[in-house]
Scaffold this active site. Structure first.
Site, PDB file in Angstrom:
ATOM      1  N   ARG A 192      -1.666   6.619   7.710  1.00 35.07           N
ATOM      2  CA  ARG A 192      -1.854   6.834   6.271  1.00 35.07           C
ATOM      3  C   ARG A 192      -1.344   8.197   5.850  1.00 35.07           C
ATOM      4  NH1 ARG A 192      -7.392   3.261   5.741  1.00 35.07           N
ATOM      5  NH2 ARG A 192      -6.353   1.359   6.486  1.00 35.07           N
ATOM      6  N   GLU A 225      -8.011 -16.855  11.511  1.00 36.25           N
ATOM      7  CA  GLU A 225      -6.894 -16.195  10.825  1.00 36.25           C
ATOM      8  C   GLU A 225      -5.552 -16.591  11.457  1.00 36.25           C
ATOM      9  OE1 GLU A 225      -6.249 -14.439   8.275  1.00 36.25           O
ATOM     10  OE2 GLU A 225      -8.161 -13.703   7.544  1.00 36.25           O
ATOM     11  N   SER A 244      -0.982   3.920  15.062  1.00 39.23           N
ATOM     12  CA  SER A 244      -0.851   5.380  14.981  1.00 39.23           C
ATOM     13  C   SER A 244      -1.970   6.127  15.704  1.00 39.23           C
ATOM     14  CB  SER A 244      -0.795   5.797  13.513  1.00 39.23           C
ATOM     15  OG  SER A 244      -1.916   5.295  12.797  1.00 39.23           O
ATOM     16  N   LYS A 298      -3.483  -6.530  15.761  1.00 40.20           N
ATOM     17  CA  LYS A 298      -3.375  -5.105  15.477  1.00 40.20           C
ATOM     18  C   LYS A 298      -4.728  -4.537  15.146  1.00 40.20           C
ATOM     19  CE  LYS A 298      -1.539  -2.294  11.853  1.00 40.20           C
ATOM     20  NZ  LYS A 298      -0.996  -2.320  10.537  1.00 40.20           N
ATOM     21  N   ARG A 357     -10.446  -0.826   3.057  1.00 37.28           N
ATOM     22  CA  ARG A 357      -9.743  -2.112   3.135  1.00 37.28           C
ATOM     23  C   ARG A 357     -10.598  -3.237   3.739  1.00 37.28           C
ATOM     24  NH1 ARG A 357      -5.166   0.307   1.701  1.00 37.28           N
ATOM     25  NH2 ARG A 357      -3.899   1.567   3.096  1.00 37.28           N
ATOM     26  N   CYS A 386       0.797  -1.234   0.000  1.00 34.59           N
ATOM     27  CA  CYS A 386       0.000   0.000   0.000  1.00 34.59           C
ATOM     28  C   CYS A 386       0.831   1.286   0.000  1.00 34.59           C
ATOM     29  CB  CYS A 386      -0.999   0.012   1.161  1.00 34.59           C
ATOM     30  SG  CYS A 386      -0.245  -0.030   2.787  1.00 34.59           S
ATOM     31  N   CYS A 440      -3.514  -2.494  -0.957  1.00 35.20           N
ATOM     32  CA  CYS A 440      -2.410  -3.366  -0.550  1.00 35.20           C
ATOM     33  C   CYS A 440      -2.082  -4.436  -1.587  1.00 35.20           C
ATOM     34  CB  CYS A 440      -2.737  -4.027   0.776  1.00 35.20           C
ATOM     35  SG  CYS A 440      -3.021  -2.830   2.083  1.00 35.20           S
ATOM     36  N   LYS A 474      -5.465  -8.680  11.720  1.00 38.11           N
ATOM     37  CA  LYS A 474      -5.403  -7.240  11.465  1.00 38.11           C
ATOM     38  C   LYS A 474      -6.797  -6.754  11.104  1.00 38.11           C
ATOM     39  CE  LYS A 474      -3.108  -3.848   8.535  1.00 38.11           C
ATOM     40  NZ  LYS A 474      -2.163  -3.684   7.423  1.00 38.11           N
TER      41      LYS A 474
HETATM   42  C1  PBG Z   1       0.022  -1.754   5.951  1.00 43.35           C
HETATM   43  C2  PBG Z   1       0.112  -1.260   7.342  1.00 43.35           C
HETATM   44  C3  PBG Z   1      -0.713  -0.307   7.950  1.00 43.35           C
HETATM   45  C4  PBG Z   1      -0.230  -0.145   9.247  1.00 43.35           C
HETATM   46  C5  PBG Z   1       0.866  -0.980   9.393  1.00 43.35           C
HETATM   47  N1  PBG Z   1       1.037  -1.680   8.203  1.00 43.35           N
HETATM   48  C6  PBG Z   1      -1.786   0.535   7.418  1.00 43.35           C
HETATM   49  C7  PBG Z   1      -3.040   0.026   6.884  1.00 43.35           C
HETATM   50  O1  PBG Z   1      -3.348  -1.163   6.905  1.00 43.35           O
HETATM   51  O2  PBG Z   1      -3.739   0.896   6.376  1.00 43.35           O
HETATM   52  C8  PBG Z   1      -0.822   0.781  10.266  1.00 43.35           C
HETATM   53  C9  PBG Z   1       0.016   1.057  11.438  1.00 43.35           C
HETATM   54  C10 PBG Z   1      -0.422   2.231  12.227  1.00 43.35           C
HETATM   55  O3  PBG Z   1      -1.544   2.745  12.079  1.00 43.35           O
HETATM   56  O4  PBG Z   1       0.376   2.662  13.053  1.00 43.35           O
HETATM   57  N2  PBG Z   1       1.238  -1.680   5.291  1.00 43.35           N
END
Ligand code: PBG
Length: 322
Positions: free
Chosen positions: A204, A232, A273, A247, A216, A121, A129, A194
């Protein structure tokens, strides 16, 4: 007279509290996520994530040296390339920004474990992705590109590959490609569970990876589902994952606990984040104590069962904990 129970006896002083403490945080638990971009001398702060930056490779070296000095021994790298296209070519380019950054860290900083996030992504112009056809993310043709990405990351020197894109069969595809290329010793830390989460918003901005259409939910999980999380995790376990990740972290402590109880692999949790941004923002308004709330969130994630915590607070808090 009935004797009353007195649990407060063990809470009277900090010394006794330390003696009976059940869970402890250590900088060894932390993985520090870092964003690497093109250029030189770049250190661009993410508006929604105070204290988190896009670093060019030279600046990244300084940050990792400093983090290492504070006691952080593991980092996970996310590439933010200048050039994006429909198939995410820079994700598996030998001289891609991520590959160059991995080589530089392995060459210049001793004793730091480098984990490579494996996804498309950040490298695709549409922000999804995987490969797109008729507005759908194709599963199996994406797997080939993830496998290529993993091999190029291992060739650059990555110590662990962390696939995060939630395609079906991604762990098996990456395991097979790594083994065929002589990287059978490289572990896979799978983003096994996830969720399609609103808490990724600030990431993002940092990775410039907002989907240009749709969202997504067609590949990441529904926040309402717990049994599906077990399924999963089971699939990734069977396909050969070495570490299972959940996550986001704080809104999914029940899932961390369930994965912990069901599997004997190390469990990782990603304090994402949005979790970081909320603490920073409330602290800036003077509404909470930043360090205290950050530590309380992290200890709860560990108490739920995580062995490894990916956190943007890693560097700041390592000093405090060592
Ligand atoms: C995808 C990925 C994401 C995060 C880690 N790996 C973003 C998404 O799925 O949109 C998010 C991590 C975060 O928010 O700190 N490469």
């Amino acid at each position: 007279m009935k004797l009353i129970e007195r649990p407060r006896r063990l809470r009277r002083t900090e010394t006794i509290r330390a003696l009976v403490r059940e869970t402890r945080l250590s900088p060894d638990d932390f993985v520090y996520p870092l964003f690497v971009c093109e250029g030189e001398g770049v250190r661009r702060e993410i508006t929604s994530m105070p204290g988190v930056f896009n670093f060019s490779i030279d600046e990244l070296m300084k940050e990792i040296e400093a983090a290492r000095g504070a006691g952080v021994r593991s980092v996970i790298l996310f590439g933010v390339p200048d050039e994006k296209d429909s198939v995410g070519s820079q994700a598996y380019a030998e001289d891609g920004v991520t590959q160059r950054a991995i080589r530089a860290v392995k060459r210049e900083v001793k004793d730091v474990l480098v984990i490579a996030d494996n996804c498309l992504c950040e490298y695709t112009d549409h922000g999804h992705c995987g490969v797109i056809e008729n507005d759908e993310v194709l599963n199996d043709s994406t797997l080939d590109l993830l496998a290529r990405t993993a091999v190029s990351q291992a060739e650059a020197g990555a110590d662990i590959i962390a696939p995060s894109n939630m395609m079906d069969g991604f762990v098996a595809a990456i395991r097979e490609a790594l083994d065929e290329s002589g990287f059978e010793h490289i572990p896979i830390m799978s983003y096994a569970v996830k969720y399609a989460s609103g808490f990724y918003g600030p990431f993002r901005e940092a990775a410039q990876s907002t989907p240009q259409f749709g969202d997504r939910r067609g590949y990441q999980m529904d926040p309402a589902n717990a049994r599906e999380a077990m399924r999963e995790a089971e699939l990734d376990y069977e396909q050969g994952a070495d570490i299972l990740m959940v996550k986001p972290a704080l809104p999914y402590l029940d899932i961390i606990r369930a994965v912990r109880e069901r599997f004997d692999l190390p469990v990782a949790a990603y304090q994402v984040s949005g979790e970081y941004a909320m603490i920073k923002a409330a602290a800036r308004l003077g509404w909470i104590e930043e360090e205290r709330v950050a530590l309380e969130s992290l200890i709860s994630i560990k108490r739920a069962g995580a062995d490894i915590i990916l956190t943007y607070f890693a560097r700041e808090l390592a000093t405090r904990l060592s």
